[in-house]
Design an enzyme around this catalytic site. Structure first.
Site, PDB file in Angstrom:
ATOM      1  N   ARG A 184      30.851 -64.920  64.403  1.00 39.37           N
ATOM      2  CA  ARG A 184      31.133 -66.100  65.220  1.00 39.37           C
ATOM      3  C   ARG A 184      32.220 -67.000  64.634  1.00 39.37           C
ATOM      4  NH1 ARG A 184      28.627 -63.273  68.314  1.00 39.37           N
ATOM      5  NH2 ARG A 184      26.866 -63.909  69.609  1.00 39.37           N
ATOM      6  N   SER A 193      24.890 -69.551  74.053  1.00 36.95           N
ATOM      7  CA  SER A 193      23.982 -69.773  72.923  1.00 36.95           C
ATOM      8  C   SER A 193      24.392 -71.030  72.166  1.00 36.95           C
ATOM      9  CB  SER A 193      24.010 -68.577  71.967  1.00 36.95           C
ATOM     10  OG  SER A 193      23.497 -67.428  72.604  1.00 36.95           O
ATOM     11  N   GLU A 208      26.576 -73.036  67.256  1.00 40.40           N
ATOM     12  CA  GLU A 208      27.530 -72.036  67.736  1.00 40.40           C
ATOM     13  C   GLU A 208      28.509 -72.689  68.701  1.00 40.40           C
ATOM     14  OE1 GLU A 208      27.407 -67.786  70.092  1.00 40.40           O
ATOM     15  OE2 GLU A 208      25.942 -68.164  68.522  1.00 40.40           O
TER      16      GLU A 208
END
Length: 308
Positions: A165, A214, A296
């Site tokens: 990520r 998310s 995130e």
């Protein structure tokens, strides 16, 4: 003074309608370049002291209510072309991930993992997005970009620092195109796989709500839907559930009842509501489990000025 442009340059433009969560204040300037040459000219002439923030479709972003003291650069139609050359899929940074997956599948090339990832290719590369056990890093060959100084460059994937990520792209660097290597596959079989992925996503995620995907990374660094994570215990949604926070609210912000790792604008939320609820979740999950969740969703901008 801003440099002359062929695209669109707007002062004080609200960013709320450009993000999936529909919150946030204005950017000092919003620049939508006509093409790469326009972007190169603009950045080359822009005062180096002026901050630049590249923005995709706002699918993984909270812009704070005080707005963004920067030139926000948002790529449009001049950057959304998709072409296939052998086993390579070359996509403009503004091309939607889902469109790239479908276009590749029609040509018998497998980038199906992109089908259910919200957003555009530029954001997917910057975040090393992944789903169902595949990540951008597994397929990316190189990117084209324009540096903050206005210099066009081609960067091999190995130089981008792609990790879970995240990437290590230089600050102010604007991605314009990405080249992927894609395995061959039967178009009909690839289409069926994507249909199955969509059905699975829609049955477990609040796709009809205003969300940014998310909210928190999984602590172990696994994809929330990746094969490697199917047997892994440390999932963000599970920790949120164990802390009793499924459905938790603050103002118009809510942790989804359907999937507790999705932060949604349930109606009338401010950026402060959303970020505040997220921070409360981090605090209470840590109190419950001793594990500190990490955002995130990217949060940028200023808090609103208190006028009292």
């Amino acid at each position: 003074m801003m440099p002359p442009v062929r695209g669109t340059l707007t002062q004080g433009r609200s960013l709320a309608d450009l993000t999936w969560l529909r919150v946030g204040g204005p950017a000092d300037w919003l620049f939508q370049p006509a093409d790469e040459a326009d972007l190169v000219q603009f950045l080359g002439a822009l005062d180096p002291a002026v901050p630049v923030f590249p923005m995709g479709v706002g699918s993984n972003l909270i812009v704070r209510d005080g707005g963004l003291r920067a030139v926000v650069i948002r790529l449009g139609r001049g950057f959304n072309a998709i072409r296939i050359e052998g086993d390579r899929v070359i996509a403009g940074a503004a091309a939607l991930d889902a469109h790239v997956a479908r276009h590749a599948a029609d040509a018998g090339r497998d980038l199906t993992f992109l089908r259910t990832i919200p957003g555009s290719i530029g954001g997917a590369v910057r975040m090393n997005a992944g789903c169902y056990g595949s990540y951008v890093a597994d397929h990316l060959i190189e990117v084209r970009a324009v540096t903050r100084e206005g210099r066009p460059v081609t960067l091999p994937a190995a130089e981008l620092g792609l990790a879970y990520r995240q990437s290590a792209l230089p600050e102010g660097c604007v991605l314009t195109e990405a080249t992927f290597r894609a395995e061959a596959g039967d178009p009909a079989a690839l289409a069926r796989r994507m249909d199955e992925q969509i059905a699975r996503r829609d049955s477990s995620q609040p796709t009809k709500e205003r969300s940014a995907g998310s909210t928190f990374r999984n602590p172990a660094g696994f994809s929330s839907t990746g094969r490697a994570d199917d047997t892994h215990e440390l999932k963000a949604w599970k920790l949120i559930d164990e802390a009793g926070l499924r459905g938790a609210r603050r103002g118009g912000a809510q942790m989804s009842e359907m999937h507790s790792n999705f932060l949604i604008n349930a109606g009338g939320a401010t950026a402060a509501d959303l970020e505040g609820l997220g921070e409360e979740v981090i605090k209470r999950v840590f109190q419950s489990s001793g594990i500190r969740l990490e955002w995130e969703i990217m949060r940028v901008g200023e808090l609103p000025v208190n006028k009292e």
